[in-house]
Design an enzyme around this catalytic site. Structure first.
Site, PDB file in Angstrom:
ATOM      1  N   LEU A 330      -5.345 -28.931  29.728  1.00 23.75           N
ATOM      2  CA  LEU A 330      -6.128 -30.124  29.346  1.00 23.75           C
ATOM      3  C   LEU A 330      -7.494 -29.743  28.787  1.00 23.75           C
ATOM      4  O   LEU A 330      -8.136 -30.528  28.110  1.00 23.75           O
ATOM      5  CB  LEU A 330      -6.352 -31.000  30.579  1.00 23.75           C
ATOM      6  N   ARG A 331      -7.938 -28.515  29.104  1.00 29.27           N
ATOM      7  CA  ARG A 331      -9.255 -28.087  28.615  1.00 29.27           C
ATOM      8  C   ARG A 331      -9.284 -28.026  27.093  1.00 29.27           C
ATOM      9  O   ARG A 331     -10.346 -28.100  26.495  1.00 29.27           O
ATOM     10  CB  ARG A 331      -9.622 -26.724  29.190  1.00 29.27           C
ATOM     11  N   ALA A 332      -8.093 -27.877  26.475  1.00 31.18           N
ATOM     12  CA  ALA A 332      -8.039 -27.790  25.013  1.00 31.18           C
ATOM     13  C   ALA A 332      -8.620 -29.048  24.387  1.00 31.18           C
ATOM     14  O   ALA A 332      -9.531 -28.988  23.557  1.00 31.18           O
ATOM     15  CB  ALA A 332      -6.601 -27.581  24.550  1.00 31.18           C
TER      16      ALA A 332
END
Ligand SMILES: [Zn+2]
Length: 396
Positions: A330-332
């Site tokens: 999800l950090r993307a």
């Protein structure tokens, strides 16, 4: 310009740097990225003691690296920057050069690190009793102070990083924890050169503190909690060893920094480094006007940032990129959207557009795909299909 003065590169219209007024930080980065090279340098004098850093805006080329570092100053929520590349490509110089551009932030006046924004988001109970009292009386609990660049020394021990028992104080029966580098990095930039060569325990401590925004040290009979809200900037040379994928994932923007390829750019870079070595102060003075513009623009962009909106239509394009790249973390998208908001703010706009996404997406998405995980999921899918078929056969 006299022959004695090193001149910054001129813009296409040959304006002098002091006359150049960009419309936004974005324009300024394009202006100084070294596309229009000109200017000769004369040798100055040697022997200046308190040496200013190489001017950030004097770095030739490397537009993406400069952009990523500036975005991290505008929007700390993008989660830090990792610079990957061989030696001698200007990674460390670029990071150190940021010290001239650092913005101002509210800095707490108490040991617990209470800030006015804590009260705004969490109410009066979010700060210590002392600060609550001060706030109630209308007294300041923080002052504006310049962000600092803290470098983690390569040979740091875990105690240096998180803090340790102050032995002199312990001898007198008074226990006291000596603050570590991480607590000093609160609200600042923390730079780790050769991130891939640090011992795992130190990297884990840094990443945990960075993710949580605070950390606790237990040493002997005492325990202390410190704030650790910092922007992490790492650099590494992949020739010297890989970074664990878990660590790699924790960096927001990822840059592949390669050497300059155009000969005229390399020549210009050589000239500027040479001019700086002979007279750092003269070089800094020559770049001061554009540096000042950039500093103001960064501060303005930071003020604008909370109002910058991400329209659903643009967010969906971003999510489509993540899906097609088969990225799980999800950090993307968090990084990509925060960087895009920073980019819009740097361009004095209140809404992210598709071009902002185009500019920042490669930095947010590269080096995130995991060949291992893709294979793993594929095998899993195969097993799942078999399992479902079997269920239908055995339990009709
Ligand atoms: Zn307080």
């Amino acid at each position: 310009m006299s022959d004695e003065t090193p001149t910054p590169p001129t813009s296409p219209s040959d304006e002098s740097p002091s006359a150049f007024r960009p419309r936004s930080l974005r324009e300024l980065v394009d202006y100084v990225s070294g596309r229009h090279l000109q200017g000769t340098y004369q040798d100055g004098e040697l022997g200046i003691a308190d040496q200013p850093p190489f001017p950030f805006l004097a770095m030739v080329g490397q537009r993406e690296m400069k952009l990523a570092l500036l975005l991290s100053l505008i929007n700390p929520a993008l989660g830090g920057v990792l610079l990957v590349g061989p030696r001698g490509t200007g990674k460390t110089t670029a990071v150190r050069s940021l010290s001239d551009l650092l913005p101002e932030v509210p800095r707490s006046l108490c040991d617990y690190g209470c800030l006015p924004e804590d009260i705004e988001t969490g109410g009066i109970d979010a700060v210590c009793a002392e600060c609550a009292k001060k706030y109630g009386m209308g007294d300041p609990i923080a002052v504006m102070d310049k962000v600092r660049l803290i470098e983690l020394p390569v040979n740091s021990r875990l105690d240096d990083v998180v803090g340790s028992l102050d032995e002199r104080a312990a001898g007198s029966g008074l226990f006291h924890i000596r603050r570590g580098i991480l607590s000093q990095a609160d609200r600042n930039l923390l730079y780790i050169d050769e991130t891939n060569l640090l011992p795992d325990e130190i990297v884990d401590a840094i990443l945990d503190a960075s993710a949580q925004g605070h950390y606790t040290v237990r040493r002997g009979p005492i325990m202390s909690t410190y704030n650790s809200r910092f922007v992490l900037i790492g650099s590494m040379n992949p020739e010297e060893g890989n970074l664990r994928s878990q660590i790699m994932d924790r960096f927001g923007l990822r840059l592949i920094v390669q050497g300059l390829t155009h000969l005229d750019e390399r020549l210009e870079a050589y000239r500027r480094v040479h001019a700086y070595k002979y007279n750092p102060r003269q070089m800094a003075t020559a770049y001061e006007p554009v540096t000042e513009i950039a500093r103001d623009e960064i501060q303005t962009a930071r003020t604008l940032l909370p109002e910058v909106q991400l329209p659903d239509s643009v967010a969906q394009m971003g999510l489509e990129l993540v899906r097609q790249m088969k990225i799980d973390s999800l950090r993307a998208e968090i990084t990509m959207f925060e960087a895009a908001r920073g980019y819009a703010a740097a361009d004095n706009r209140l809404e992210v557009n598709p071009d902002d996404l185009r500019q920042v997406a490669p930095m947010a998405l590269r080096l995130r795909r995991s060949a291992f995980m893709n294979q793993y999921f594929e095998n899993q899918l195969h097993e799942e299909t078999q399992l479902q078929t079997l269920l239908a056969q055995v339990i009709p």
